[in-house]
Design a protein around this motif. Structure first.
Motif, PDB file in Angstrom:
ATOM      1  N   SER A 119      46.896  27.357  42.102  1.00 12.92           N
ATOM      2  CA  SER A 119      45.961  28.162  41.318  1.00 12.92           C
ATOM      3  C   SER A 119      46.055  27.941  39.820  1.00 12.92           C
ATOM      4  O   SER A 119      45.230  28.460  39.068  1.00 12.92           O
ATOM      5  CB  SER A 119      46.162  29.650  41.620  1.00 12.92           C
ATOM      6  N   LEU A 144      42.433  37.536  43.119  1.00 15.24           N
ATOM      7  CA  LEU A 144      42.138  36.124  43.322  1.00 15.24           C
ATOM      8  C   LEU A 144      42.042  35.804  44.812  1.00 15.24           C
ATOM      9  O   LEU A 144      41.130  35.095  45.255  1.00 15.24           O
ATOM     10  CB  LEU A 144      43.217  35.254  42.662  1.00 15.24           C
ATOM     11  N   MET A 189      38.075  30.058  43.009  1.00 14.13           N
ATOM     12  CA  MET A 189      39.314  30.242  42.266  1.00 14.13           C
ATOM     13  C   MET A 189      39.092  30.011  40.778  1.00 14.13           C
ATOM     14  O   MET A 189      39.551  30.785  39.934  1.00 14.13           O
ATOM     15  CB  MET A 189      40.395  29.294  42.797  1.00 14.13           C
ATOM     16  N   HIS A 224      37.640  32.786  38.758  1.00 16.16           N
ATOM     17  CA  HIS A 224      38.490  33.963  38.550  1.00 16.16           C
ATOM     18  C   HIS A 224      39.450  33.690  37.400  1.00 16.16           C
ATOM     19  O   HIS A 224      39.963  32.572  37.276  1.00 16.16           O
ATOM     20  CB  HIS A 224      39.269  34.272  39.834  1.00 16.16           C
TER      21      HIS A 224
END
Length: 357
Positions: free
Chosen positions: A191, A224, A310, A313
């Motif tokens: 991430s 997330l 992802m 976010h």
């Protein structure tokens, strides 16, 4: 240089040995590192001692069915040194770490417990700062602190404040996220930037200051994860790469699912400050702890939409595909180096950086 004094004695008890001998007869720092020694402690001591009372998984969190509801349950302890570090404190770390363990099962965190183990002589203003950080982080994560405990140990028998937590979250019936579901062909996604938390903590430890301005990335990840689930993708596995870093997490999933993992060193999002600090200290960034980051194993056909969600976010803006799950070398993680070669990324034996969370 004068010869060593043959009469001099060496205080072996003063040594710190994060990576100890595997047959150590006593507990050493490496047993708490999340690597091979931690695994051996669980498999060879705890599970046999617990007997049929224990679930064989005994992981960071578990999904259980109680009264028709699917609940994720987790417990954790935090002993980070120092208690206050760039970007956070042991207080918000405790809340976020517990929330994230629940989120890695696809759960919506709901309630938490907090237990404080305090060393006699700890300043009350220092404790108040940490307690306030706990409350602030819980409010931000949307979890209620519903029960707790306080114990005090003698001066010299603790290290300021330790925190133990437990958390409970709700899991949708359609969600099945666990390491055993990783499959060949899955894309492996992280991430964001790796190694940030470990370097932030090291930057303010006595004797290890190196001028870095890196701040910890501790953060609650359930929002997330919710965005990833909302894509409709069949998320196979999620993990937050804390102790033992990305290397330990990938090895854990590879062994749980009996698959191989192949990653590309050039695709790893490692900030230059982290690379420089690790180079200075002789550390491998793949083994440095993270907070506020996750690793996802996602079917290749779903990877693009999950990655887009992802990146939309705030906590996934620098998300990247770093490799894939393969049939070759099951249970093993291999990385392609920047020079075109390959190397095995093994499970760490102990811990490069003790007391990091």
């Amino acid at each position: 240089m004068p010869d060593p004094d043959p009469e001099a004695t060496v205080d072996l008890q003063a040594w710190v040995c994060p990576i100890a001998l595997r047959d150590a007869p006593n507990i050493v720092m490496g047993h708490g590192g999340g690597g091979a020694m931690s695994g051996e402690l669980i498999e060879q001591l705890f599970l046999p001692a617990f007997g049929p009372a224990a679930d064989a998984g005994l992981g960071d969190s578990a999904v259980v069915d109680i009264g028709g509801a699917r609940l994720a349950f987790s417990t954790d302890s935090f002993v980070v040194k120092p208690m206050v570090f760039p970007g956070g404190t042991i207080g918000d770390l405790a809340v976020n770490g517990t929330v994230n363990d629940l989120a890695m099962a696809g759960a919506v965190p709901k309630v938490m417990s907090t237990a404080f183990i305090l060393e006699e002589g700890t300043p009350l203003d220092a404790l108040a700062r940490i307690a306030q950080a706990v409350g602030t982080a819980a409010l931000a994560a949307g979890v209620k602190l519903v029960t707790g405990d306080t114990k005090v140990v003698d001066s010299g028998h603790g290290d300021g404040v330790y925190i133990n937590t437990a958390g409970i979250g709700l899991v949708d019936d359609r969600t099945d996220i666990r390491p055993q579901r990783a499959r060949p062909g899955d894309a492996v996604i992280v991430s964001g930037d790796l190694g940030v938390h470990g370097v932030a903590v090291l930057s303010c430890r006595e004797g290890l200051e190196f001028g870095t301005t890196v701040a910890s990335d501790t953060a609650p990840l359930h929002g997330l994860v919710a965005a990833m689930i909302a894509t409709g993708a069949d998320l196979h596995a999620l993990r937050d790469p804390t102790r033992g870093g990305l290397a330990a997490t990938l090895n854990e999933i590879a062994r749980a699912a009996t698959v191989g993992v192949s990653i590309d060193e050039r695709a790893l999002p490692i900030p230059s400050q982290v690379r420089d600090a690790c180079s200075m200290l002789g550390l491998d960034p793949l083994y440095v702890a993270n907070e506020g980051k996750l690793v996802a194993f996602v079917p290749a056909g779903d990877a693009d939409r999950v990655l887009a969600a992802m990146r939309a976010h705030p906590l996934g803006a620098r998300a990247a595909v770093i490799g894939s799950c393969v049939r070759d070398h099951p249970g093993m993680v291999v990385t392609r180096t920047a020079l075109g070669g390959t190397r095995v990324v093994d499970l760490p034996i102990g811990e490069q950086l003790p007391r990091i969370c």
